[in-house]
Write an enzyme that holds these catalytic residues in place. Structure first.
Site, PDB file in Angstrom:
ATOM      1  N   ASP A  31     -50.591 -45.687   8.157  1.00  0.00           N
ATOM      2  CA  ASP A  31     -51.798 -46.050   8.910  1.00  0.00           C
ATOM      3  C   ASP A  31     -51.493 -47.231   9.824  1.00  0.00           C
ATOM      4  OD1 ASP A  31     -54.662 -46.689   9.465  1.00  0.00           O
ATOM      5  OD2 ASP A  31     -55.035 -45.258   7.872  1.00  0.00           O
ATOM      6  N   HIS A  94     -58.331 -50.379  10.320  1.00  0.00           N
ATOM      7  CA  HIS A  94     -58.385 -49.006   9.815  1.00  0.00           C
ATOM      8  C   HIS A  94     -57.525 -48.812   8.566  1.00  0.00           C
ATOM      9  CE1 HIS A  94     -57.589 -44.626   9.985  1.00  0.00           C
ATOM     10  NE2 HIS A  94     -58.707 -44.529  10.665  1.00  0.00           N
ATOM     11  N   SER A 417     -61.084 -39.934   8.764  1.00  0.00           N
ATOM     12  CA  SER A 417     -60.184 -40.977   8.257  1.00  0.00           C
ATOM     13  C   SER A 417     -60.704 -41.573   6.961  1.00  0.00           C
ATOM     14  CB  SER A 417     -60.067 -42.121   9.273  1.00  0.00           C
ATOM     15  OG  SER A 417     -59.098 -41.863  10.228  1.00  0.00           O
TER      16      SER A 417
END
Lengths: 629, 87
Positions: A31, A94, A417
């Site tokens: 990620d 994220h 996600s």
């Protein structure tokens, strides 16, 4: 995660766990890096890394691992954004969010400025995390991503979660996630991947390889709302608004009436440079698109009311914003145009019970699978709307660094996600009960124990949710599993016209592509769901061949039942044999499913569900038949 | 140069890492790059080597070099390194 795990019945302190094995599980997160100082990754109570760990902490500048984050690597050295620190530290937020959802610690009283208050936690709070940073603000390039897979597999992770993807599906030999996940599968590591955010159009799912567990997104029973007060009327909009205007009422002005520079079309959407500061300063502005909030904020507005075409998702904005559905928005437009001195207030957000959950998110990418039409994708659904999880203190909660100076340890985000690491966490949880199970067994367990999700009046909705909604506790005891090996997948590639030469290179062994294998239909891969694309011109009669492995009770008899789905009156489903008698653990039994029907129209898929039950376990497989084109 | 502008990063996928003891993935990657580029120094061409769990590399190639690599023995596929999105 302060609501999502509970919503799935995966309650803290009420869920059976195997702490010593959970502590040996390593979740590899590919990620944007990780924020190591987050409470979600504190290593208090953790011992040294498991003996199987072969990785290292190569996190770069100002990055230290601990006994929770046991590994870190970053691949953004070459071609990264100039000025971005060289480290595995997360500058986007994220990766921190997804890592904490999969395997973050239990952290009490987590919230986003008081919103979504509760205990944030991962699926396996006692597990370890290895962070592989491939994304920076400039993007996530395929060559980096393959390096991350190359390392994660060799480092000894148990599960890989990757919440990234392309806009469209690619052929397997050109799809970096499919390539990495194949070699992970060959080493016993399951890869969980987000399906994509290009819904609700069909054929948008980008994660299509059968050795990957592809995840679509749903809502949960908790939703964030933002009230707008117009005179004496209250309208309920969407957004995650952390700003408290203390109930103050402000003058309301429509963007189209607050511009002397732009034409009406640009002014009503509050295009950049359109609003006159003197006309909007200290007021609340009405803009026809969410992007207009930036211009309103720049021009000195107190807040913005925007029209939003995604009514099922609340987003975080950099200023007080309420996003309204078209009907609600028109009510406000009517108010502002018909009232002499229009006043309005935007309240701080609140949460409420969402009675209709789980429903697939409108943004979640849909099948059919454009690379192998006879493999249903996405595979399973998990919470991906308004998930509160850990965040980077180097990133703004709205993702809008230019306008948003706030920093928060926990932030609300939506997307596939966010659903992906829920399934990765559940897969890791299963590994604590079944350390020796193969990726296909873990995958099958998650798929066949999923909550049923129903097709809506929109027939194509059967392409949205796969086998249904993740149910972690049930997945730990699936009864039967559909296994597929590396050799089965090599045979599938043979059927997809890969040559023996290529297959030997890919497999690293003496695999061959025989005529028999080449003639095998992809729909006969021993997959936990069944799909077939048929001609729209003619009647059809097709079979699926499947083999189940008994992982329930040694002595058990499973009986088949077929549950009707969307349009299933037009298909006839027969299971032969319709009872499977198991005498021992890991015994295998085969059966065929024959599906027949009249010619189907394009865009009108037919569906049913095959359910095997021994009275204790329920093993569900969706059957979807659709016309090509 | 114009020639440089035409180059981009491609991934050369070569499958599993061969199990024979003497096989050195990095050496093979360098040899392949030298052969297709005709350059002895390929430091600026080789972007990444994949050698721990599977075999392959990423390199800056022109379109004609890409074609030549794609036809070489031991290569499964060659494709551009694209930008993916967080979702």
């Amino acid at each position: 995660t302060t609501a999502s795990w509970d919503f799935m019945g995966f309650k803290e302190n009420k869920t059976k766990r195997v702490p010593n094995l959970e502590s040996d599980i390593i979740v590899g997160v590919i990620d944007s890096g990780i924020w190591p100082e987050s409470a979600s990754f504190d290593d208090n109570g953790f011992g040294p890394p498991p003996k199987k760990w072969k990785g290292e902490c190569d996190g770069g500048q100002n990055f230290t691992c601990n006994n929770k984050i046991i590994g870190a690597r970053y691949y953004t050295r070459n071609g990264g954004i100039i000025g971005t620190p060289q480290s595995a530290r997360d500058h986007i937020g994220h990766g921190t969010h997804t890592s904490s959802t999969a395997a973050g610690n239990s952290v009490k009283d987590a919230s986003f400025y008081g919103l979504g208050l509760g205990t944030a936690r991962g699926g396996v709070p006692a597990a370890r995390i290895a962070a592989y940073k491939v994304c920076d603000p400039g993007g996530c390039f395929s060559d980096r991503l393959l390096s991350a897979f190359d390392d994660a597999i060799a480092d000894g992770v148990d599960v890989i979660t990757i919440s990234a993807g392309a806009d469209l599906a690619a052929r397997f030999e050109q799809d970096p996630i499919a390539i990495g996940a194949f070699h992970a599968m060959a080493k016993g590591i399951l890869t969980v991947n987000s399906a994509g955010n290009n819904g609700p159009s069909t054929s948008t799912v980008s994660s299509v390889a059968p050795w990957i567990l592809s995840v679509s997104a749903s809502n949960t029973n908790r939703a964030f709302f933002t009230k707008v007060v117009l005179g004496n009327e209250k309208i309920v909009g969407r957004s995650v608004n952390s700003y408290d205007l203390k109930g103050g009422k402000y003058d309301l002005v429509y963007g189209k009436s607050a511009s002397s520079r732009c034409d009406e079309g640009s002014a009503r959407i509050c295009s950049s440079g359109c609003l006159d500061k003197k006309l909007v300063k200290g007021k609340i502005v009405l803009c026809d698109t969410p992007l207009g909030s930036h211009e309103a904020e720049w021009a000195g507005a107190v807040g913005t009311i925007v029209k939003n075409d995604r009514s099922d998702v609340s987003n975080v904005f950099s200023s007080p914003v309420a996003a309204l559905s078209e009907d609600q928005y028109e009510t406000v437009v009517s108010y502002v145009t018909s009232t002499e001195d229009p006043k309005v207030s935007i309240l701080k957000s609140d949460t409420s019970m969402n009675e209709t959950a789980p429903v697939v998110a409108s943004f979640s990418s849909r099948g059919p699978n454009t690379i192998i039409p006879d493999i249903l994708k996405p595979d399973v659904t998990a919470p991906g709307i308004e998930i509160l999880a850990a965040y980077s203190l180097d990133a703004s909660p709205s993702g809008d660094a230019a306008h948003d100076n706030r920093r928060a340890e926990y932030v609300v985000l939506s997307g596939t996600s966010m659903s992906c690491p829920h399934v990765a966490g559940a897969a890791a949880y299963l590994k604590t009960f079944h350390p020796d199970w193969s990726p296909s067994m873990i995958k099958s367990s998650i798929m066949t124990t999923a909550w049923p999700m129903n097709a809506t009046e929109d027939a194509e909705s059967v392409f949205a949710f796969g086998s249904g909604h993740l149910k972690p506790t049930a997945a730990a005891d699936p009864g039967l599993v559909y296994e597929s090996t590396k050799a089965d997948h090599i045979a599938l590639l043979c059927a997809l016209n890969f040559t023996t030469t290529s297959l030997r290179l890919i497999s690293g062994d003496n695999s061959t592509c025989t005529k028999e294998q080449a003639d095998t239909l992809p729909r006969n891969l021993n997959y936990p769901s069944m799909a077939a694309a048929v001609s729209s011109q003619t009647e059809f009669n097709l079979t699926f061949v499947r083999t189940v492995t008994n992982v329930g009770m040694a002595n058990s008899t499973y009986k088949a039942n077929v549950v009707e789905g969307a349009g299933s009156s037009k298909i006839d489903v027969k299971v032969e044999p319709d009872a499977l008698s198991m005498k021992s653990m890991y015994e295998k039994k085969s059966f065929t499913v024959t599906v027949s029907g009249k010619a189907l129209k394009p865009l009108e898929p037919m569906s049913a569900t095959l359910v095997w039950s021994d009275g204790t376990h329920t093993v569900r497989s969706p059957i979807v038949i659709y016309a090509k084109g | 140069s114009h020639q440089d502008e035409d180059k981009q990063v491609y991934i050369v996928y070569m499958g599993a890492v061969p199990s024979n003891a003497g096989y050195m993935p990095s050496s093979q990657h360098i040899n392949i790059l030298r052969e297709v580029t005709g350059e002895s120094s390929i430091e600026n061409r080789l972007v990444r080597s994949y050698r721990r769990s599977f075999n392959g590399f990423a390199a800056t190639l022109s379109d004609s070099e890409r074609e030549r690599v794609a036809n070489m023995e031991g290569v499964v596929s060659v494709f551009p390194s694209r930008k993916l999105q967080l979702q």
